[in-house]
Scaffold this motif. Structure first.
Motif, PDB file in Angstrom:
ATOM      1  N   GLN A   1       0.280  71.535 -38.819  1.00 15.73           N
ATOM      2  CA  GLN A   1      -0.324  70.893 -37.806  1.00 15.73           C
ATOM      3  C   GLN A   1      -2.057  72.229 -37.840  1.00 15.73           C
ATOM      4  N   TYR A   2      -0.906  73.186 -37.407  1.00 17.95           N
ATOM      5  CA  TYR A   2      -2.408  74.369 -37.127  1.00 17.95           C
ATOM      6  C   TYR A   2      -2.390  74.699 -38.752  1.00 17.95           C
ATOM      7  N   PHE A   3      -1.473  75.435 -39.434  1.00 18.21           N
ATOM      8  CA  PHE A   3      -2.173  75.481 -40.520  1.00 18.21           C
ATOM      9  C   PHE A   3      -2.800  74.834 -41.349  1.00 18.21           C
ATOM     10  N   GLY A   4      -2.793  73.084 -41.602  1.00 22.55           N
ATOM     11  CA  GLY A   4      -3.654  72.516 -41.735  1.00 22.55           C
ATOM     12  C   GLY A   4      -5.788  72.157 -41.300  1.00 22.55           C
ATOM     13  N   LYS A   5      -5.717  73.324 -39.492  1.00 21.78           N
ATOM     14  CA  LYS A   5      -6.690  73.261 -39.310  1.00 21.78           C
ATOM     15  C   LYS A   5      -7.377  74.445 -40.205  1.00 21.78           C
ATOM     16  N   LEU A   6      -6.665  75.709 -40.493  1.00 20.49           N
ATOM     17  CA  LEU A   6      -7.039  76.655 -41.031  1.00 20.49           C
ATOM     18  C   LEU A   6      -7.463  76.504 -42.809  1.00 20.49           C
ATOM     19  N   SER A   7      -6.632  75.750 -42.971  1.00 21.52           N
ATOM     20  CA  SER A   7      -7.229  75.786 -44.380  1.00 21.52           C
ATOM     21  C   SER A   7      -7.864  74.454 -44.934  1.00 21.52           C
ATOM     22  N   LYS A   8      -8.478  73.689 -43.968  1.00 22.40           N
ATOM     23  CA  LYS A   8      -9.032  72.472 -44.168  1.00 22.40           C
ATOM     24  C   LYS A   8     -10.146  72.379 -45.080  1.00 22.40           C
ATOM     25  N   ASP A   9     -10.848  72.153 -45.895  1.00 20.98           N
ATOM     26  CA  ASP A   9     -11.803  71.422 -47.084  1.00 20.98           C
ATOM     27  C   ASP A   9     -11.641  73.323 -47.408  1.00 20.98           C
ATOM     28  N   ILE A  10     -10.936  73.829 -47.114  1.00 15.19           N
ATOM     29  CA  ILE A  10     -10.653  74.984 -48.658  1.00 15.19           C
ATOM     30  C   ILE A  10      -9.797  74.623 -49.927  1.00 15.19           C
TER      31      ILE A  10
END
Length: 546
Positions: free
Chosen positions: A157-166
């Protein structure tokens, strides 16, 4: 019959016209450079951890095939690999308005953390025990310490926030690197990355900056002008190149952690020492216990059990960083596969040892295996400034600081020294932008474990908060100088404004910080020997004081 014949003739004529049009389109697509399709960035990306991890293909296609790439894309930042540290650069640059794309040769997302499941986080603190973690990484480390981010799904989930929309493309094969003239020569600037997607589509990605963010230098290792610096083999006097041991994360369930902790605390110091040796256990962590681990006899000499770094992930699930595998080369598919097999063979034997020797572990069971080894080290490539041991122990700060680092100079074991060695404990030190710029190339940034440092200094530089903060700072700086200057054009006079922006907007403070030098008054000869490894600080400083 005549009507049917007429319909048949018309149908054949239509099919013929369609075929001619298709051939014309194919010819135009292959040879008409002005009509090549340009890919549009997609917000869709691979779901972190959704595919089985494996190893990249390092083969190259022939030059003709590369030239036929029909899809070209231009971005500001091309991130190669999906290791955590580089994702901070990608996130910061995207938030600053830059166009960023990630292409990853590994089949699955998240590298060391998600695929290697290295979910035991090492914090950085100064000698007064003050936390040095800053930036976006602080949320992760605070969550880990508080017990809220402990399990793989929570890290995802944390990684998902970092990579959101990239946009992220997984499982690509890098076919070649296109070079052009730059400030350092006729082929000193990366003009494009040619790659094939996992679906077989050939693409070319061009970018203002290319960020090496893999654990095996997928792009940098292809650059003839990239200079590999001596590794630990020089320090240990070995003939062959060898890296710090890889880790194989051990995962268990049905551990009675409360009983483990209470039993440990109820022992007298003498009883504790006899059963476990040196170590500590609390509600979250078990550290050391090397008296118990040293009694384990491995099944072969390529594996080793050192002291625990164990974390209770909640619900009786425990993750341990303590099992080492030697002579693993992350750039070699066969070597990585062998390491995985060694790990899967040894872990059940280790479980039996823990069941017999640790109170509260009698009913423990295996909780699966990671998809990939935890890679600590690969080749060290020369950067504009190479961090040295004396920089760290001397608490040196730089005009172009992008991070404040800390952590012992921890050289994990190799086949020549299975326990590894600690080379000293800095208070804190600066990490300059120049240590993340690949020497001899205009636009190549090194992220994470690719940091420019000597093999000995790498023992501290490699720790995630150090290089994560550097990557985030660089991402912010790239956004601020876009269209004005390049990273290498930045001068000392430019940095105060950039440092002020980092602090005011992102609460990142990398200037006006001082640390305590551990080598004050040392001679030039002593410092040179410290940097080369001839002086091991912890033992030498005791003798020096006498």
């Amino acid at each position: 019959m005549k009507k049917n014949g007429k319909r048949l003739s018309v149908g054949l004529l239509v099919l013929a016209l369609v075929a001619v049009a298709a051939v014309a389109a194919l010819v135009s697509g292959q040879f008409g450079g002005s009509r090549q399709q340009t890919a549009q960035p997609s917000a869709k990306q691979e779901t972190p951890g959704s595919e089985a991890a494996g190893n990249p293909s390092t083969g190259q296609t022939d030059a003709g095939a590369v030239k036929q790439a029909s899809i070209q894309e231009k971005v500001d930042i091309a991130l190669i690999g999906s290791e955590l540290e580089g994702l901070y650069l990608a996130r910061a640059a995207a938030d600053e308005g830059l166009k960023v794309k990630v292409i990853d040769p590994r089949p699955a997302f998240g590298g060391q953390v998600l695929q290697g499941e290295m979910l035991f986080l090492d914090e950085t603190r100064d000698e007064q025990h003050r936390l040095l973690v800053q930036g976006r990484a602080k949320e992760l480390f605070d969550g880990f310490r508080a017990g809220k981010i402990r399990k793989l799904s929570e890290f995802e989930q944390y990684f998902g926030k970092l990579s959101k929309d990239i946009p992220v493309e997984q499982g690509v094969n890098i076919d070649g690197v296109q070079l052009e003239a730059g400030a350092f020569g006729s082929e000193s600037k990366v003009a494009g990355i040619d790659y094939t997607t996992k679906d077989g589509v050939k693409k070319r990605l061009t970018a203002n900056y290319v960020v090496e963010n893999t654990d095996y230098a997928a792009v940098v290792s292809r650059l003839k002008g990239a200079v590999r610096m001596p590794g630990l083999e020089a320090f240990y006097g070995q003939k062959d190149i060898e890296y710090m041991s890889a880790g194989f994360m051990m995962k268990f369930k049905n551990v009675d952690w409360e009983r483990f902790q209470s039993s440990f605390k109820a022992m007298t110091p003498k009883e504790r020492s006899a059963k476990y040796g040196y170590g500590s256990v609390d509600h979250s962590y078990a550290i050391g216990l090397s008296g118990m681990t040293s009694k384990y006899k491995p099944s072969n000499d390529r594996v080793f059990l050192r002291g625990f770094n164990a974390v209770h992930q909640r619900d009786g699930e425990v993750l341990i960083n303590a099992f080492l595998i030697y002579t693993v080369n992350p750039a070699d598919d066969k070597s990585v596969a062998e390491a995985m097999e060694l790990g899967k063979k040894e872990i059940p034997l280790l479980l039996e040892h823990f069941r017999r020797n640790i109170t509260g572990w009698e009913k423990a069971e295996l909780n699966g295996f990671p998809s990939y080894p935890y890679i600590r080290e690969y080749n060290h490539y020369e950067t504009d400034y190479v961090l040295k041991v004396s920089d760290m122990l001397g608490a040196r700060m730089f005009w172009d600081n992008v991070s404040i680092g800390g952590y012992p100079l921890d050289l994990q074991g190799t086949s020549a020294n299975k326990w590894g060695i600690e080379m000293g404990r800095p208070d804190k030190y600066g990490m300059p932008l120049r240590s993340f710029l690949l020497k001899n190339y205009d636009n190549v940034i090194l992220a994470g474990k690719n940091v420019g440092s000597s093999a000995i200094a790498y023992g501290s530089a490699r720790i995630q908060p150090n290089t994560s903060l550097a990557a985030e700072s660089i991402g912010v700086i790239l956004g601020q100088i876009q269209g004005k200057k390049t990273l290498r054009e930045l001068k000392e006079a430019d940095m105060p404004a950039l440092h002020s922006y980092l602090e005011s907007k992102y609460a990142i403070k990398v200037t006006g910080v001082t640390g305590r030098s551990k080598i004050e008054g040392w001679s030039a000869e002593e410092i040179a020997k410290l940097d080369s490894g001839e002086i091991v600080y912890p033992s030498y400083v005791q003798k020096r004081k006498k």
